[in-house]
Design a protein around this motif. Structure first.
Motif, PDB file in Angstrom:
ATOM      1  N   PRO A  66      15.623   0.539   4.050  1.00 48.27           N
ATOM      2  CA  PRO A  66      16.668  -0.130   4.841  1.00 48.27           C
ATOM      3  C   PRO A  66      16.110  -1.288   5.668  1.00 48.27           C
ATOM      4  CG  PRO A  66      16.069   1.954   5.850  1.00 48.27           C
ATOM      5  CD  PRO A  66      15.332   1.890   4.545  1.00 48.27           C
ATOM      6  N   LYS A  67      16.987  -2.158   6.075  1.00 45.15           N
ATOM      7  CA  LYS A  67      16.609  -3.313   6.886  1.00 45.15           C
ATOM      8  C   LYS A  67      15.994  -2.847   8.207  1.00 45.15           C
ATOM      9  CE  LYS A  67      18.452  -7.743   8.496  1.00 45.15           C
ATOM     10  NZ  LYS A  67      17.397  -8.478   7.790  1.00 45.15           N
ATOM     11  N   GLY A  68      15.005  -3.591   8.677  1.00 44.33           N
ATOM     12  CA  GLY A  68      14.367  -3.278   9.940  1.00 44.33           C
ATOM     13  C   GLY A  68      13.072  -2.494   9.818  1.00 44.33           C
ATOM     14  N   ILE A  69      12.784  -1.997   8.626  1.00 38.31           N
ATOM     15  CA  ILE A  69      11.557  -1.227   8.426  1.00 38.31           C
ATOM     16  C   ILE A  69      10.393  -2.194   8.181  1.00 38.31           C
ATOM     17  CG2 ILE A  69      10.367   0.422   6.941  1.00 38.31           C
ATOM     18  CD1 ILE A  69      12.508   1.625   8.776  1.00 38.31           C
ATOM     19  N   LYS A  70       9.319  -2.008   8.954  1.00 38.30           N
ATOM     20  CA  LYS A  70       8.126  -2.851   8.821  1.00 38.30           C
ATOM     21  C   LYS A  70       6.918  -2.085   8.294  1.00 38.30           C
ATOM     22  CE  LYS A  70       9.445  -5.954  12.606  1.00 38.30           C
ATOM     23  NZ  LYS A  70       9.037  -6.542  13.925  1.00 38.30           N
ATOM     24  N   TYR A  71       6.919  -0.750   8.469  1.00 41.42           N
ATOM     25  CA  TYR A  71       5.761   0.062   8.094  1.00 41.42           C
ATOM     26  C   TYR A  71       6.240   1.205   7.209  1.00 41.42           C
ATOM     27  CZ  TYR A  71       4.373  -2.535  12.192  1.00 41.42           C
ATOM     28  OH  TYR A  71       4.155  -3.552  13.092  1.00 41.42           O
ATOM     29  N   LEU A  72       5.820   1.192   5.958  1.00 37.56           N
ATOM     30  CA  LEU A  72       6.328   2.151   4.979  1.00 37.56           C
ATOM     31  C   LEU A  72       5.179   2.996   4.428  1.00 37.56           C
ATOM     32  CD1 LEU A  72       8.607   3.274   3.238  1.00 37.56           C
ATOM     33  CD2 LEU A  72       8.245   1.348   1.662  1.00 37.56           C
ATOM     34  N   TYR A  73       5.287   4.316   4.619  1.00 36.78           N
ATOM     35  CA  TYR A  73       4.238   5.251   4.198  1.00 36.78           C
ATOM     36  C   TYR A  73       4.750   6.100   3.039  1.00 36.78           C
ATOM     37  CZ  TYR A  73       2.454   3.882   8.754  1.00 36.78           C
ATOM     38  OH  TYR A  73       2.015   3.154   9.829  1.00 36.78           O
ATOM     39  N   LEU A  74       4.148   5.914   1.879  1.00 35.24           N
ATOM     40  CA  LEU A  74       4.573   6.620   0.671  1.00 35.24           C
ATOM     41  C   LEU A  74       3.423   7.362   0.002  1.00 35.24           C
ATOM     42  CD1 LEU A  74       6.808   3.750  -0.705  1.00 35.24           C
ATOM     43  CD2 LEU A  74       7.647   6.069  -0.287  1.00 35.24           C
ATOM     44  N   GLN A  75       2.321   7.551   0.715  1.00 32.67           N
ATOM     45  CA  GLN A  75       1.152   8.179   0.114  1.00 32.67           C
ATOM     46  C   GLN A  75       1.380   9.662  -0.174  1.00 32.67           C
ATOM     47  OE1 GLN A  75       1.370   7.096   3.208  1.00 32.67           O
ATOM     48  NE2 GLN A  75       0.253   8.395   4.654  1.00 32.67           N
ATOM     49  N   ASN A  76       0.574  10.181  -1.107  1.00 31.46           N
ATOM     50  CA  ASN A  76       0.564  11.611  -1.426  1.00 31.46           C
ATOM     51  C   ASN A  76       1.905  12.109  -1.954  1.00 31.46           C
ATOM     52  OD1 ASN A  76      -2.096  11.641  -0.401  1.00 31.46           O
ATOM     53  ND2 ASN A  76      -1.356  12.084   1.664  1.00 31.46           N
ATOM     54  N   ASN A  77       2.419  11.394  -2.949  1.00 31.84           N
ATOM     55  CA  ASN A  77       3.627  11.823  -3.641  1.00 31.84           C
ATOM     56  C   ASN A  77       3.336  11.898  -5.145  1.00 31.84           C
ATOM     57  OD1 ASN A  77       6.043  12.134  -1.774  1.00 31.84           O
ATOM     58  ND2 ASN A  77       5.251  10.153  -1.071  1.00 31.84           N
ATOM     59  N   MET A  78       4.366  11.861  -5.938  1.00 30.58           N
ATOM     60  CA  MET A  78       4.215  11.863  -7.396  1.00 30.58           C
ATOM     61  C   MET A  78       4.945  10.661  -7.997  1.00 30.58           C
ATOM     62  SD  MET A  78       4.551  15.947  -8.265  1.00 30.58           S
ATOM     63  CE  MET A  78       6.157  16.130  -7.484  1.00 30.58           C
ATOM     64  N   ILE A  79       4.945   9.568  -7.249  1.00 36.41           N
ATOM     65  CA  ILE A  79       5.674   8.368  -7.657  1.00 36.41           C
ATOM     66  C   ILE A  79       5.044   7.769  -8.916  1.00 36.41           C
ATOM     67  CG2 ILE A  79       6.313   6.025  -6.958  1.00 36.41           C
ATOM     68  CD1 ILE A  79       6.282   7.072  -4.040  1.00 36.41           C
ATOM     69  N   GLU A  80       5.878   7.473  -9.881  1.00 38.83           N
ATOM     70  CA  GLU A  80       5.416   6.902 -11.152  1.00 38.83           C
ATOM     71  C   GLU A  80       5.895   5.474 -11.353  1.00 38.83           C
ATOM     72  OE1 GLU A  80       6.745   9.533 -14.191  1.00 38.83           O
ATOM     73  OE2 GLU A  80       5.329  11.135 -13.664  1.00 38.83           O
ATOM     74  N   GLU A  81       6.946   5.086 -10.653  1.00 37.91           N
ATOM     75  CA  GLU A  81       7.491   3.755 -10.885  1.00 37.91           C
ATOM     76  C   GLU A  81       8.098   3.181  -9.611  1.00 37.91           C
ATOM     77  OE1 GLU A  81      10.684   3.925 -13.683  1.00 37.91           O
ATOM     78  OE2 GLU A  81      11.494   5.771 -12.844  1.00 37.91           O
ATOM     79  N   ILE A  82       8.217   1.859  -9.615  1.00 39.35           N
ATOM     80  CA  ILE A  82       8.861   1.156  -8.511  1.00 39.35           C
ATOM     81  C   ILE A  82       9.961   0.297  -9.118  1.00 39.35           C
ATOM     82  CG2 ILE A  82       8.550  -0.390  -6.551  1.00 39.35           C
ATOM     83  CD1 ILE A  82       5.606   0.289  -6.551  1.00 39.35           C
ATOM     84  N   LYS A  83      11.193   0.647  -8.837  1.00 38.41           N
ATOM     85  CA  LYS A  83      12.329  -0.023  -9.451  1.00 38.41           C
ATOM     86  C   LYS A  83      12.757  -1.255  -8.658  1.00 38.41           C
ATOM     87  CE  LYS A  83      14.352   3.871 -11.951  1.00 38.41           C
ATOM     88  NZ  LYS A  83      14.173   3.181 -13.260  1.00 38.41           N
ATOM     89  N   ALA A  84      13.269  -2.232  -9.363  1.00 40.39           N
ATOM     90  CA  ALA A  84      13.737  -3.473  -8.746  1.00 40.39           C
ATOM     91  C   ALA A  84      14.807  -3.170  -7.708  1.00 40.39           C
ATOM     92  CB  ALA A  84      14.276  -4.420  -9.813  1.00 40.39           C
ATOM     93  N   GLY A  85      14.736  -3.893  -6.600  1.00 39.94           N
ATOM     94  CA  GLY A  85      15.766  -3.772  -5.574  1.00 39.94           C
ATOM     95  C   GLY A  85      15.419  -2.899  -4.400  1.00 39.94           C
ATOM     96  N   VAL A  86      14.381  -2.056  -4.530  1.00 44.38           N
ATOM     97  CA  VAL A  86      14.107  -1.100  -3.442  1.00 44.38           C
ATOM     98  C   VAL A  86      13.628  -1.795  -2.172  1.00 44.38           C
ATOM     99  CG1 VAL A  86      13.667   0.833  -4.990  1.00 44.38           C
ATOM    100  CG2 VAL A  86      11.768  -0.662  -4.306  1.00 44.38           C
ATOM    101  N   PHE A  87      13.071  -2.997  -2.309  1.00 47.02           N
ATOM    102  CA  PHE A  87      12.578  -3.720  -1.138  1.00 47.02           C
ATOM    103  C   PHE A  87      13.474  -4.890  -0.744  1.00 47.02           C
ATOM    104  CE2 PHE A  87       8.362  -2.326  -3.065  1.00 47.02           C
ATOM    105  CZ  PHE A  87       8.243  -1.219  -2.232  1.00 47.02           C
TER     106      PHE A  87
END
Length: 342
Positions: A66-87
């Protein structure tokens, strides 16, 4: 105010100790109060609403930010892909993106994601399955960490406009000397480069003269070019341990430069002590094949003002003992508090 009061990331590295920081903190409780501007998969502390914590949640995708987020922590997951539009909501706002310890591959990073982040300062992408570096367009990028991937190439020019890039960590990959040729040219502010645990045959070329720390441990380096360090007048810490360095691969006086504070040549195949400058303070030569103690390697001559500033010298696991030192050693190594032979 940055979200540093929570024990998250130790970001300021001590140049004296040259230690890379890591995550070592307890994940935020998923039941703690979260701000209204937050993805339901994550937590945004009310006290730090610009930070979104999505770490350690078994996520397989990057949630919409969402808008306003400057620091994003996504470590230690099982993420395989990054889809268009999420940022899309934070293309000019997101400062930190932490993706360590996931399962992301290059083909699964869609266009319109990281390539749209124009304000990113820190990109941590370690312990994934990348074969090529992912570089955002942001000119504010100051830290890039892509350790423990499968990087086998790093095309020249990717970092050309990264005038603020200060720290680069690329250890534990599959990079060769040819693969990184020209990769670091133009980085006028680069202070630290770690290319340990790769497949380098020689030290990286084209490095900026701003560099203070160079780690190239655990490679296949056999020699160093004459005058190599003269091109790096600010280099203070050089580590080339666990390589294949031999006496014939070290030109006379190549390490005799005034800038060096620490030199690590341990676990190589050296038979003699290379010439160093009197300003060097830490010298690590353990686990070589050194069979003589040549005092001229440390001091050309001694006087009240001419002596080695060496404080720590390791010579254990070689073919010499304490008795190998000549009687006048104390005049040369007069400030050495630790000389180890065994």
């Amino acid at each position: 105010m940055l979200p540093l009061s929570l024990p998250l990331l130790v970001l300021l590295v001590s140049l004296a100790q040259c230690q890379q920081y890591d995550y070592d903190y307890q994940p935020l409780s998923m039941s703690m109060p979260s701000g209204p501007n937050c993805n339901q998969e994550c937590t945004c502390p009310i006290t730090f609403p610009s930070a979104m914590y999505c770490d350690n949640r078994k996520l397989r995708f990057v949630p919409v930010v969402p808008k306003g987020i400057k620091y994003l922590y996504l470590q230690n997951n099982m993420i395989e892909e990054i889809k268009a539009g999420v940022f899309d909501n934070v293309t000019d706002e997101l400062r930190w993106l932490i993706l360590d310890n996931n399962q992301i591959t290059n083909p699964k990073i869609e266009k319109g994601t990281i390539d749209k982040l124009t304000a990113l300062e820190k990109l941590f992408f370690s312990s994934n399955n990348l074969t090529e570096p992912i570089i955002p367009p942001s000119k504010s990028l100051d830290e890039l960490k892509m350790t423990s991937n499968k990087l086998s190439k790093f095309p020249a020019g990717l970092l050309n406009d990264k005038v603020n890039l200060t720290f680069i960590y690329l250890q534990h990959n599959e990079l060769t000397s040819e693969a990184i040729g020209g990769a670091f040219k133009g980085l006028k502010g680069l202070l630290s480069l770690d290319v340990s645990y790769n497949k380098l045959k020689k030290l990286p070329t084209g490095l900026p003269n701003s560099l203070e720390i160079l780690y190239a441990d655990h490679n296949e380096i056999e020699s160093i070019g004459s005058g190599y360090l003269n091109k790096l007048p600010n280099l203070r810490y050089l580590r080339i341990s666990h390589n294949k360095m031999v006496d014939s691969g070290i030109p006379a006086g190549v390490f005799n430069v005034t800038s060096l504070t620490e030199l690590d040549l341990s676990f190589n195949k050296l038979q003699s002590i290379p010439e160093i400058n009197e300003q060097l303070e830490q010298l690590y030569l353990q686990a070589n094949e050194i069979n003589k103690f040549d005092l001229s390697s440390f001091c050309k001559y001694t006087s009240p003002l001419n002596y080695s500033r060496l404080k720590h010298l390791r010579l254990d696991a070689n073919n010499i003992t304490h008795s190998s030192m000549p009687p006048e050693t104390s005049n040369c190594l007069r400030v050495a508090s630790d000389v180890m032979f065994e």
